[in-house]
Write a protein that holds these residues in place. Sequence first.
Motif, PDB file in Angstrom:
ATOM      1  N   ALA A  24      39.051  50.719 -12.650  1.00 22.00           N
ATOM      2  CA  ALA A  24      38.598  49.609 -13.494  1.00 22.00           C
ATOM      3  C   ALA A  24      37.072  49.535 -13.506  1.00 22.00           C
ATOM      4  N   GLU A  25      36.540  49.273 -14.689  1.00 21.16           N
ATOM      5  CA  GLU A  25      35.083  49.163 -14.848  1.00 21.16           C
ATOM      6  C   GLU A  25      34.728  47.743 -15.267  1.00 21.16           C
ATOM      7  N   ALA A 124      37.061  43.350 -17.644  1.00 21.11           N
ATOM      8  CA  ALA A 124      37.189  44.665 -17.007  1.00 21.11           C
ATOM      9  C   ALA A 124      37.865  45.636 -17.964  1.00 21.11           C
ATOM     10  N   LEU A 125      37.442  46.890 -17.888  1.00 21.69           N
ATOM     11  CA  LEU A 125      37.986  47.946 -18.741  1.00 21.69           C
ATOM     12  C   LEU A 125      38.991  48.774 -17.944  1.00 21.69           C
ATOM     13  N   HIS A 126      40.181  48.939 -18.515  1.00 22.70           N
ATOM     14  CA  HIS A 126      41.210  49.789 -17.916  1.00 22.70           C
ATOM     15  C   HIS A 126      41.511  50.950 -18.858  1.00 22.70           C
ATOM     16  N   ARG A 127      41.938  52.055 -18.278  1.00 28.90           N
ATOM     17  CA  ARG A 127      42.409  53.201 -19.058  1.00 28.90           C
ATOM     18  C   ARG A 127      43.811  53.557 -18.618  1.00 28.90           C
ATOM     19  N   ASP A 128      44.716  53.665 -19.578  1.00 27.08           N
ATOM     20  CA  ASP A 128      46.100  53.996 -19.256  1.00 27.08           C
ATOM     21  C   ASP A 128      46.154  55.336 -18.534  1.00 27.08           C
ATOM     22  N   SER A 129      46.894  55.375 -17.428  1.00 30.28           N
ATOM     23  CA  SER A 129      46.919  56.575 -16.591  1.00 30.28           C
ATOM     24  C   SER A 129      47.549  57.772 -17.297  1.00 30.28           C
ATOM     25  N   ARG A 130      48.427  57.518 -18.249  1.00 31.05           N
ATOM     26  CA  ARG A 130      49.100  58.629 -18.948  1.00 31.05           C
ATOM     27  C   ARG A 130      48.368  59.014 -20.225  1.00 31.05           C
ATOM     28  N   SER A 131      48.113  58.029 -21.081  1.00 29.15           N
ATOM     29  CA  SER A 131      47.526  58.327 -22.395  1.00 29.15           C
ATOM     30  C   SER A 131      46.004  58.346 -22.386  1.00 29.15           C
ATOM     31  N   LEU A 136      40.862  46.138 -22.663  1.00 30.45           N
ATOM     32  CA  LEU A 136      40.126  45.152 -21.869  1.00 30.45           C
ATOM     33  C   LEU A 136      41.058  44.120 -21.253  1.00 30.45           C
ATOM     34  N   HIS A 137      40.715  43.715 -20.032  1.00 31.03           N
ATOM     35  CA  HIS A 137      41.354  42.577 -19.385  1.00 31.03           C
ATOM     36  C   HIS A 137      40.298  41.494 -19.205  1.00 31.03           C
ATOM     37  N   ILE A 138      40.614  40.301 -19.657  1.00 33.01           N
ATOM     38  CA  ILE A 138      39.724  39.161 -19.493  1.00 33.01           C
ATOM     39  C   ILE A 138      40.459  38.089 -18.694  1.00 33.01           C
ATOM     40  N   VAL A 139      39.846  37.624 -17.629  1.00 39.41           N
ATOM     41  CA  VAL A 139      40.403  36.505 -16.868  1.00 39.41           C
ATOM     42  C   VAL A 139      39.354  35.403 -16.864  1.00 39.41           C
ATOM     43  N   ALA A 140      39.723  34.245 -17.404  1.00 40.14           N
ATOM     44  CA  ALA A 140      38.763  33.150 -17.589  1.00 40.14           C
ATOM     45  C   ALA A 140      39.183  31.909 -16.820  1.00 40.14           C
TER      46      ALA A 140
END
Length: 241
Positions: A24-25, A124-131, A136-140
């Motif tokens: 995650a970035e 946070a930026l996620h990348r799918d492990s397969r594709s 983006l994930h945002i938690v507020a």
Amino acid sequence: MIAKAAVISHGANAVRYATEKDKAEIIKLNLLPYDIPLESIWQRMVIHQKKFEAKLSRHRPLQNNAIRIEVSPARNESEGWTHAGWERLANDFVQEFDRINMSSRAGRESAARTNLGDSQYVVALHRDSRSGIAHLHIVANRVDMEGRVNDAHFIYERAMETARRINIQRGWLTAEERSEQNRQQIADNCLDVLRQMSKFDWEEYVQLLGRKGYVVDLKRDSKDIVRGYTVGKGNSVRDAT
């Protein structure tokens, strides 16, 4: 691009998942210091909520005290993006999210608009492990900097409408257009597979579609006769019953 949102009570877990999953970035910390440990992000949000505890508990405790949002552009829409490109999308999304008025639909003025722009949140930026497709994930924090509670009525619909508006602004396909495009692609691939077969056989049909990356779910009756099937890849499913 598609998006979804929900109010949740497990903010600590949501922040942990958003910030620590795989590679995650961190794209943005809004109204939060960048020099704090990641595990302290939710603690900072809770500390802020405590400042307004008397006000928030006047009627009943605020149990669902976080907002979780996922923003997922298509691969071609975000191809080649740098950190700055993802931050622009996050900023645009939050700004548009706050503009949407849900008061008429909810039947209450408090549902007019959210105020995420003046609330603590992490992106946070996620990348799918397969594709490898990124999202983006945002938690507020549910409580903005003035102690007002961000409204949660029709929050899922608010996210979908935000995505629709940004798709139009950026010239991207809307969710409806993309869904229709995906259904048509599945149909074309099914016909292509059928043309390759000298005679029809369910096992071969499923195998050939599998080579194209599709998952086929055969619907059988009590006599084990196939009465229909669905073909899917990712979030796209076509009912061929």
